[in-house]
Design a protein around this motif. Structure first.
Motif, PDB file in Angstrom:
ATOM      1  N   ASP A 108       0.899  -1.086  -0.136  1.00 52.44           N
ATOM      2  CA  ASP A 108       0.149   0.135  -0.335  1.00 52.44           C
ATOM      3  C   ASP A 108       0.881   1.400  -0.110  1.00 52.44           C
ATOM      4  OD1 ASP A 108      -3.079  -1.111   1.099  1.00 52.44           O
ATOM      5  OD2 ASP A 108      -1.237  -2.364   1.738  1.00 52.44           O
ATOM      6  N   GLY A 109       0.594   2.209  -0.753  1.00 55.04           N
ATOM      7  CA  GLY A 109       1.343   3.298  -0.713  1.00 55.04           C
ATOM      8  C   GLY A 109       0.743   4.729  -1.186  1.00 55.04           C
ATOM      9  N   LEU A 110       1.482   5.679  -1.089  1.00 50.13           N
ATOM     10  CA  LEU A 110       1.110   7.101  -1.429  1.00 50.13           C
ATOM     11  C   LEU A 110       1.945   7.503  -2.528  1.00 50.13           C
ATOM     12  CD1 LEU A 110       0.016   9.779  -0.741  1.00 50.13           C
ATOM     13  CD2 LEU A 110       1.682  10.349   0.694  1.00 50.13           C
ATOM     14  N   ALA A 111       1.558   7.697  -3.624  1.00 50.37           N
ATOM     15  CA  ALA A 111       2.148   8.056  -4.737  1.00 50.37           C
ATOM     16  C   ALA A 111       1.887   9.796  -4.950  1.00 50.37           C
ATOM     17  CB  ALA A 111       1.579   7.612  -6.003  1.00 50.37           C
ATOM     18  N   VAL A 112       2.807  10.476  -5.274  1.00 48.32           N
ATOM     19  CA  VAL A 112       3.084  11.939  -5.578  1.00 48.32           C
ATOM     20  C   VAL A 112       3.743  12.036  -6.736  1.00 48.32           C
ATOM     21  CG1 VAL A 112       2.900  12.181  -2.943  1.00 48.32           C
ATOM     22  CG2 VAL A 112       5.239  12.170  -4.277  1.00 48.32           C
ATOM     23  N   ARG A 113       3.447  13.482  -7.230  1.00 52.50           N
ATOM     24  CA  ARG A 113       4.145  14.392  -8.474  1.00 52.50           C
ATOM     25  C   ARG A 113       5.582  14.109  -8.093  1.00 52.50           C
ATOM     26  NH1 ARG A 113       0.780  12.088 -12.053  1.00 52.50           N
ATOM     27  NH2 ARG A 113      -1.066  12.742 -11.601  1.00 52.50           N
ATOM     28  N   SER A 114       6.378  14.283  -9.194  1.00 54.36           N
ATOM     29  CA  SER A 114       8.018  14.398  -9.060  1.00 54.36           C
ATOM     30  C   SER A 114       8.435  15.408  -8.024  1.00 54.36           C
ATOM     31  CB  SER A 114       8.595  13.989 -10.176  1.00 54.36           C
ATOM     32  OG  SER A 114       8.261  12.872 -10.863  1.00 54.36           O
ATOM     33  N   PHE A 168      -4.124   8.869 -11.739  1.00 57.99           N
ATOM     34  CA  PHE A 168      -2.843   9.245 -11.220  1.00 57.99           C
ATOM     35  C   PHE A 168      -1.956   9.136 -12.620  1.00 57.99           C
ATOM     36  CE2 PHE A 168       1.366   9.360  -9.381  1.00 57.99           C
ATOM     37  CZ  PHE A 168       1.536  10.526  -8.770  1.00 57.99           C
ATOM     38  N   VAL A 169      -1.929   7.970 -13.136  1.00 59.68           N
ATOM     39  CA  VAL A 169      -1.268   7.646 -14.070  1.00 59.68           C
ATOM     40  C   VAL A 169      -1.449   8.585 -15.477  1.00 59.68           C
ATOM     41  CG1 VAL A 169      -0.343   5.745 -15.728  1.00 59.68           C
ATOM     42  CG2 VAL A 169      -0.370   5.120 -13.349  1.00 59.68           C
ATOM     43  N   ALA A 170      -2.778   8.843 -15.663  1.00 63.67           N
ATOM     44  CA  ALA A 170      -3.076   9.743 -16.660  1.00 63.67           C
ATOM     45  C   ALA A 170      -2.945  11.109 -16.333  1.00 63.67           C
ATOM     46  CB  ALA A 170      -4.560   9.360 -16.887  1.00 63.67           C
ATOM     47  N   GLY A 171      -2.189  11.462 -15.323  1.00 61.90           N
ATOM     48  CA  GLY A 171      -1.747  12.721 -15.016  1.00 61.90           C
ATOM     49  C   GLY A 171      -2.751  13.660 -14.141  1.00 61.90           C
ATOM     50  N   GLN A 172      -3.731  13.043 -13.603  1.00 61.56           N
ATOM     51  CA  GLN A 172      -4.957  13.701 -12.822  1.00 61.56           C
ATOM     52  C   GLN A 172      -4.422  13.683 -11.278  1.00 61.56           C
ATOM     53  OE1 GLN A 172      -8.946  12.642 -13.664  1.00 61.56           O
ATOM     54  NE2 GLN A 172      -8.152  11.370 -15.174  1.00 61.56           N
ATOM     55  N   PHE A 173      -4.655  14.636 -10.533  1.00 65.28           N
ATOM     56  CA  PHE A 173      -4.395  15.055  -9.031  1.00 65.28           C
ATOM     57  C   PHE A 173      -2.905  14.944  -8.715  1.00 65.28           C
ATOM     58  CE2 PHE A 173      -8.400  12.348  -9.898  1.00 65.28           C
ATOM     59  CZ  PHE A 173      -9.179  13.297  -9.771  1.00 65.28           C
ATOM     60  N   ASP A 174      -2.548  15.370  -7.557  1.00 65.70           N
ATOM     61  CA  ASP A 174      -1.414  15.740  -6.969  1.00 65.70           C
ATOM     62  C   ASP A 174      -0.753  14.423  -6.481  1.00 65.70           C
ATOM     63  OD1 ASP A 174      -1.198  18.605  -7.379  1.00 65.70           O
ATOM     64  OD2 ASP A 174      -2.913  18.442  -6.024  1.00 65.70           O
ATOM     65  N   ALA A 175      -1.802  13.632  -5.958  1.00 64.84           N
ATOM     66  CA  ALA A 175      -1.200  12.332  -5.268  1.00 64.84           C
ATOM     67  C   ALA A 175      -2.261  11.231  -5.355  1.00 64.84           C
ATOM     68  CB  ALA A 175      -0.879  12.713  -3.873  1.00 64.84           C
ATOM     69  N   ALA A 176      -1.949  10.039  -4.992  1.00 63.11           N
ATOM     70  CA  ALA A 176      -2.957   9.058  -4.997  1.00 63.11           C
ATOM     71  C   ALA A 176      -2.434   7.820  -4.065  1.00 63.11           C
ATOM     72  CB  ALA A 176      -3.167   8.307  -6.309  1.00 63.11           C
ATOM     73  N   VAL A 177      -3.518   7.330  -3.247  1.00 56.21           N
ATOM     74  CA  VAL A 177      -3.238   6.375  -2.141  1.00 56.21           C
ATOM     75  C   VAL A 177      -3.822   5.007  -2.775  1.00 56.21           C
ATOM     76  CG1 VAL A 177      -3.599   5.308  -0.170  1.00 56.21           C
ATOM     77  CG2 VAL A 177      -2.890   7.725  -0.306  1.00 56.21           C
ATOM     78  N   THR A 178      -3.460   3.798  -3.023  1.00 50.47           N
ATOM     79  CA  THR A 178      -3.689   2.874  -3.638  1.00 50.47           C
ATOM     80  C   THR A 178      -2.918   1.424  -3.163  1.00 50.47           C
ATOM     81  OG1 THR A 178      -4.584   1.553  -5.683  1.00 50.47           O
ATOM     82  CG2 THR A 178      -2.376   2.760  -5.717  1.00 50.47           C
ATOM     83  N   TYR A 179      -3.308   0.365  -3.539  1.00 50.65           N
ATOM     84  CA  TYR A 179      -2.551  -0.863  -3.285  1.00 50.65           C
ATOM     85  C   TYR A 179      -2.471  -1.965  -4.367  1.00 50.65           C
ATOM     86  CZ  TYR A 179      -7.515  -2.365  -2.474  1.00 50.65           C
ATOM     87  OH  TYR A 179      -8.821  -2.533  -2.764  1.00 50.65           O
ATOM     88  N   GLU A 180      -1.675  -2.962  -4.029  1.00 43.11           N
ATOM     89  CA  GLU A 180      -1.283  -3.995  -5.201  1.00 43.11           C
ATOM     90  C   GLU A 180      -2.387  -4.559  -5.488  1.00 43.11           C
ATOM     91  OE1 GLU A 180       1.185  -4.093  -6.836  1.00 43.11           O
ATOM     92  OE2 GLU A 180       2.651  -2.889  -5.630  1.00 43.11           O
ATOM     93  N   PRO A 181      -2.661  -5.041  -6.681  1.00 42.83           N
ATOM     94  CA  PRO A 181      -1.962  -4.885  -7.938  1.00 42.83           C
ATOM     95  C   PRO A 181      -1.766  -3.529  -8.337  1.00 42.83           C
ATOM     96  CG  PRO A 181      -3.556  -5.925  -8.512  1.00 42.83           C
ATOM     97  CD  PRO A 181      -3.979  -5.747  -7.087  1.00 42.83           C
ATOM     98  N   TYR A 182      -2.730  -2.646  -7.949  1.00 42.49           N
ATOM     99  CA  TYR A 182      -2.756  -1.332  -8.850  1.00 42.49           C
ATOM    100  C   TYR A 182      -1.610  -0.309  -8.605  1.00 42.49           C
ATOM    101  CZ  TYR A 182      -7.127  -3.423  -8.212  1.00 42.49           C
ATOM    102  OH  TYR A 182      -8.244  -4.314  -8.190  1.00 42.49           O
ATOM    103  N   LEU A 183      -0.874  -0.424  -7.387  1.00 41.11           N
ATOM    104  CA  LEU A 183       0.188   0.259  -6.931  1.00 41.11           C
ATOM    105  C   LEU A 183       1.370  -0.016  -7.976  1.00 41.11           C
ATOM    106  CD1 LEU A 183       1.162   2.574  -5.002  1.00 41.11           C
ATOM    107  CD2 LEU A 183       2.228   0.594  -3.477  1.00 41.11           C
ATOM    108  N   ALA A 192       5.098   9.042 -14.526  1.00 41.21           N
ATOM    109  CA  ALA A 192       3.886   9.100 -13.734  1.00 41.21           C
ATOM    110  C   ALA A 192       4.109   9.806 -12.328  1.00 41.21           C
ATOM    111  CB  ALA A 192       3.209   7.965 -13.469  1.00 41.21           C
ATOM    112  N   GLY A 193       5.260   9.912 -11.782  1.00 41.42           N
ATOM    113  CA  GLY A 193       5.483  10.277 -10.524  1.00 41.42           C
ATOM    114  C   GLY A 193       6.305   9.441  -9.626  1.00 41.42           C
ATOM    115  N   LYS A 194       5.956   9.376  -8.290  1.00 40.26           N
ATOM    116  CA  LYS A 194       6.992   8.423  -7.737  1.00 40.26           C
ATOM    117  C   LYS A 194       6.273   7.978  -6.403  1.00 40.26           C
ATOM    118  CE  LYS A 194       9.125  12.305  -5.186  1.00 40.26           C
ATOM    119  NZ  LYS A 194      10.190  13.260  -5.057  1.00 40.26           N
ATOM    120  N   ILE A 195       6.659   6.722  -5.480  1.00 40.29           N
ATOM    121  CA  ILE A 195       5.997   6.216  -4.460  1.00 40.29           C
ATOM    122  C   ILE A 195       6.662   6.999  -3.362  1.00 40.29           C
ATOM    123  CG2 ILE A 195       5.500   4.228  -3.201  1.00 40.29           C
ATOM    124  CD1 ILE A 195       4.187   4.360  -5.832  1.00 40.29           C
TER     125      ILE A 195
END
Length: 315
Positions: A108-114, A168-183, A192-195
């Motif tokens: 599970d993780g928090l992804a953010v823009r670079s 998030f991968v499509a460039g929307q929003f500043d951050a996203a929280v999701t989990y595997e397998p989607y993370l 796309a950004g970074k975890i």
């Protein structure tokens, strides 16, 4: 031979068939495509539950609705996180945890823009995350709290885990929280950004299987069969990893190789790990999780935590 006799005989056969099906102790278990739950799908597909006298049908049900299906009698068992079971009980639908499935090990993780390098830099920004009472939301609340922040400090775009990752991968929003397998779709997306953080940094995602207390009292053999089937699935994964990964991956539209990649971020828990966790660590974590949810306004009061644990099936 009269038509009435024929119809009566047909009805009798139907009743006998229904009785035979009931004797197989069929239950429905509600869960999601989270990688940590996958051994339950494996046990169902490979006949491991049936070996213990239980026919388990797996249904993917949104996290916010699983307890409602139990209350309605549509499901008998639920797999989800410790924090979610607390919110279910606080909402008046008590469920007792009987089996530890897994602990998220970076799954599970928090992804953010670079350009974002800390949680505090998210102040005022928009985060794609599932709704209050779900695991991604709880994970985010824990991450915010550990950085001196709360839900009022950020904006929310309420999206389920898979759509959140896709957006998030499509460039929307500043951050996203999701989990595997989607993370992993974010991990593997170029630019796309970074975890920023995962459950390796904030270990707050622990998954369990639970039944309603009354069901446990009336059907201990069914509960034990589900527990034993899960442990058998872990053994099968050890002995036949490729076959197991193919079966588990197929349920979430992954190849066996892709599933194996997701599984690296999960720590499935065997019988010995269950026995250890039920001796006090579970109760300690439940208390912490309840406090986080209370502060975030997810629950209005802390339910009876002791009633939510039954360690007898993993002894």
């Amino acid at each position: 031979m009269s038509m009435r006799w024929i119809l009566g005989a047909a009805s009798a056969v139907t009743l006998l068939a229904a009785g035979s099906a009931a004797a197989q102790d069929k239950i429905v278990l509600g869960m999601s495509g989270w990688t940590g739950f996958a051994p339950l799908s494996l046990a169902a597909e490979a006949g491991l539950f049936k070996k213990h006298g239980v026919d388990v049908e797996i249904k993917f049900i949104p996290q916010k609705e699983r307890h409602l299906t139990v209350a309605a009698g549509a499901t008998q068992a639920v797999a989800t996180t410790v924090d979610t079971f607390i919110s279910y009980s606080a909402a008046g639908i008590p469920l007792t945890q009987v089996l530890l499935l897994d602990k998220s090990n970076g799954g599970d993780g928090l992804a953010v823009r670079s350009s974002i390098n800390s949680v505090k830099e998210l102040k005022g920004k928009t985060i794609a995350v599932d709704g209050a009472g779900t695991t991604p939301y709880f994970t985010l609340m824990a991450m915010l709290k550990r950085n001196g922040m709360g839900p009022k400090d950020v904006q929310f775009a309420t999206l389920a885990p898979n759509p959140a990752a896709q957006a998030f991968v499509a460039g929307q929003f500043d951050a996203a929280v999701t989990y595997e397998p989607y993370l992993s779709s974010i991990r593997n997306a170029p630019n796309a950004g970074k975890i920023l953080l995962t459950t390796l940094d904030v270990p707050v995602v622990v998954d369990m299987v639970a039944f309603q207390p009354d069901f446990i009292k009336k059907n201990p053999k069914i509960v034990q069969g589900v527990v034993n089937g899960f442990f058998d699935a872990l053994e099968m994964i050890k002995k036949e990893p490729e076959k197991s990964y193919e079966i588990m991956g197929s349920k979430v539209k992954q190849t066996g190789e892709q599933f194996a990649g997701s599984a690296k971020f999960i720590a499935w828990q065997d019988k010995a790990a269950n026995q250890a966790y039920f001796k006090g660590d579970l109760q300690k974590f439940m208390k912490e999780a309840a406090e986080i949810q209370l502060e975030a306004g997810v629950i209005k009061s802390v339910p009876n935590l002791d009633a939510m644990v039954d360690a007898s099936f993993v002894k």
